[in-house]
Design an enzyme around this catalytic site. Structure first.
Site, PDB file in Angstrom:
ATOM      1  N   ASP A  10      -7.679  -1.816  13.944  1.00 39.26           N
ATOM      2  CA  ASP A  10      -9.142  -1.940  13.848  1.00 39.26           C
ATOM      3  C   ASP A  10      -9.247  -3.256  12.712  1.00 39.26           C
ATOM      4  O   ASP A  10     -10.348  -3.519  12.100  1.00 39.26           O
ATOM      5  CB  ASP A  10      -9.822  -0.678  13.075  1.00 39.26           C
ATOM      6  CG  ASP A  10      -8.718  -0.492  11.697  1.00 39.26           C
ATOM      7  OD1 ASP A  10      -8.083  -1.273  11.411  1.00 39.26           O
ATOM      8  OD2 ASP A  10      -9.272   0.708  11.212  1.00 39.26           O
ATOM      9  N   GLU A  29      -9.589  -0.934   5.324  1.00 40.33           N
ATOM     10  CA  GLU A  29     -10.309  -0.553   6.526  1.00 40.33           C
ATOM     11  C   GLU A  29     -11.676  -1.385   6.773  1.00 40.33           C
ATOM     12  O   GLU A  29     -12.212  -2.106   5.603  1.00 40.33           O
ATOM     13  CB  GLU A  29     -10.624   0.908   6.464  1.00 40.33           C
ATOM     14  CG  GLU A  29      -9.261   1.786   6.627  1.00 40.33           C
ATOM     15  CD  GLU A  29      -8.621   1.674   8.023  1.00 40.33           C
ATOM     16  OE1 GLU A  29      -8.859   0.835   8.720  1.00 40.33           O
ATOM     17  OE2 GLU A  29      -8.026   2.627   8.182  1.00 40.33           O
ATOM     18  N   HIS A  59      -7.530  -3.855  10.041  1.00 39.38           N
ATOM     19  CA  HIS A  59      -7.147  -3.783   8.762  1.00 39.38           C
ATOM     20  C   HIS A  59      -5.978  -4.592   8.442  1.00 39.38           C
ATOM     21  O   HIS A  59      -5.229  -5.021   9.255  1.00 39.38           O
ATOM     22  CB  HIS A  59      -6.943  -2.278   8.305  1.00 39.38           C
ATOM     23  CG  HIS A  59      -5.900  -1.437   8.782  1.00 39.38           C
ATOM     24  ND1 HIS A  59      -5.856  -0.439   9.699  1.00 39.38           N
ATOM     25  CD2 HIS A  59      -4.470  -1.865   8.815  1.00 39.38           C
ATOM     26  CE1 HIS A  59      -4.588  -0.072  10.026  1.00 39.38           C
ATOM     27  NE2 HIS A  59      -3.871  -0.818   9.370  1.00 39.38           N
ATOM     28  N   ASP A  82       0.812  -1.402   0.086  1.00 43.78           N
ATOM     29  CA  ASP A  82      -0.061  -0.051  -0.062  1.00 43.78           C
ATOM     30  C   ASP A  82       0.740   1.211  -0.161  1.00 43.78           C
ATOM     31  O   ASP A  82       2.206   1.116   0.001  1.00 43.78           O
ATOM     32  CB  ASP A  82      -1.011   0.090   1.140  1.00 43.78           C
ATOM     33  CG  ASP A  82      -0.529  -0.246   2.428  1.00 43.78           C
ATOM     34  OD1 ASP A  82       0.933  -0.562   2.578  1.00 43.78           O
ATOM     35  OD2 ASP A  82      -0.955  -0.832   3.470  1.00 43.78           O
TER      36      ASP A  82
HETATM   37  C1  F6R Z   1       1.347  -1.278   6.289  1.00 46.19           C
HETATM   38  C2  F6R Z   1       0.092  -1.829   6.185  1.00 46.19           C
HETATM   39  C3  F6R Z   1      -0.692  -1.906   7.722  1.00 46.19           C
HETATM   40  C4  F6R Z   1       0.088  -2.217   8.815  1.00 46.19           C
HETATM   41  C5  F6R Z   1      -0.802  -2.258   9.897  1.00 46.19           C
HETATM   42  C6  F6R Z   1       0.011  -2.667  11.316  1.00 46.19           C
HETATM   43  O1  F6R Z   1       1.830  -1.518   4.855  1.00 46.19           O
HETATM   44  O2  F6R Z   1      -0.250  -2.360   5.192  1.00 46.19           O
HETATM   45  O3  F6R Z   1      -1.674  -2.762   7.344  1.00 46.19           O
HETATM   46  O4  F6R Z   1       0.647  -3.596   8.500  1.00 46.19           O
HETATM   47  O5  F6R Z   1      -1.341  -0.987  10.111  1.00 46.19           O
HETATM   48  O6  F6R Z   1       1.188  -1.435  11.150  1.00 46.19           O
HETATM   49  P1  F6R Z   1       2.274  -1.785  12.402  1.00 46.19           P
HETATM   50  O7  F6R Z   1       2.956  -3.112  11.974  1.00 46.19           O
HETATM   51  O8  F6R Z   1       2.940  -0.428  12.423  1.00 46.19           O
HETATM   52  O9  F6R Z   1       1.521  -1.826  13.819  1.00 46.19           O
END
Ligand code: F6R
Length: 257
Positions: A136, A143, A138, A67
């Site tokens: 949440d 989301e 995701h 992403d």
């Molecule tokens: C990042 C992404 C997000 C993260 C998620 C967890 O490329 O796609 O889905 O994997 O927000 O983030 P962290 O690892 O920073 O807790």
């Protein structure tokens, strides 16, 4: 689904790196889906260390970023491209031209997303897709929603997600409100998923994702039906799974690293 329990973040990262290294040995030109954020950071450092020791090459590997923030140029310090450049491209022999990204500044974001899907297909699909999970639920920047998105698209970031990522920016207002992300369908088409989960604050959402109903309001729950999903979890994040496991009919393979 295989769940690998590890002692801490360091061990989680080593276990994840080993899985990727095994795949690269078996298929040097593998296609790797890259997540960003805190969860995979140490995994990338483990890969870099192996490269620096001379026992690993990513020269033939192709990669696709999961992403990107919409509206941030590649050069922005908080762009996910910049993260991958800093943590993987500049630390290993992964070739910049083999790293595919969604361009946050694309004039036509929908077209950019469509072209991204085509590029993934042209390279034969993703062999291992790395994932983290948001508070949440995701995955990527998919989301909570009333449907599971199929392909890459533009998504609106939840306030909780923006707040969680605000630590990387100087102010919350600077965190983009939109992002571009692989869709749930894109992620599910990967040959293997490698979900990394660390920390007590992720324990509840992880248990809901793996043992609760499959529901687009908790996008990560879709991994329950992936044919080859490995979840590498550290001890704090494992806590609620241990409880959920005895109250649910689903049976996963548990291992320790
Ligand atoms: C990042 C992404 C997000 C993260 C998620 C967890 O490329 O796609 O889905 O994997 O927000 O983030 P962290 O690892 O920073 O807790």
């Amino acid at each position: 689904m295989k769940i690998i329990g590890t002692k801490d973040y360091e061990h989680m990262s080593q276990a994840a790196a080993e899985i990727i290294i095994e795949k690269i040995k078996e298929k040097p030109d593998m296609v790797l889906g890259l997540a960003t954020g805190a969860s995979p950071l140490q995994t990338y450092r483990c890969l870099a260390q192996r490269y620096q020791e001379g026992s690993l090459s990513l020269k033939q590997v192709s990669a696709f970023n999961l992403d990107e923030y919409a509206g941030l140029p590649k050069t922005h310090e908080q762009s996910f491209y910049h993260y991958i450049k800093e943590n993987l491209i500049s630390q290993t022999d992964l070739q910049e031209e083999n790293v595919h990204v969604l361009h946050g500044m694309a004039e036509d974001a929908e077209l950019e997303c469509k072209a991204y899907e085509e590029r993934i297909a042209q390279l034969g699909g993703i062999d291992i897709q790395l994932l983290g999970i948001g508070l949440d639920g995701h995955i990527g920047f998919n989301e909570p929603d009333h449907i599971f998105s199929m392909t890459a698209h533009v998504s609106n970031l939840e306030e909780e997600t923006r707040q969680a990522n605000a630590k990387y920016f100087s102010r919350l207002e600077e965190v983009p409100k939109k992002a571009m992300t692989m869709g749930i369908g894109t992620i599910m088409q990967a040959e293997a998923l490698l979900l990394l989960v660390s920390g007590r604050e992720k324990a509840v959402v992880l248990a809901q994702a793996l043992y609760g109903p499959i529901n687009p309001q908790l996008p990560a729950s879709i991994v329950q039906i992936h044919h080859n999903c490995t979840v590498v979890v550290d001890e704090p994040a494992l806590q609620e799974l241990k409880k959920a496991k005895d109250t649910c009919f689903r049976r996963y393979q548990y291992e320790t690293f």
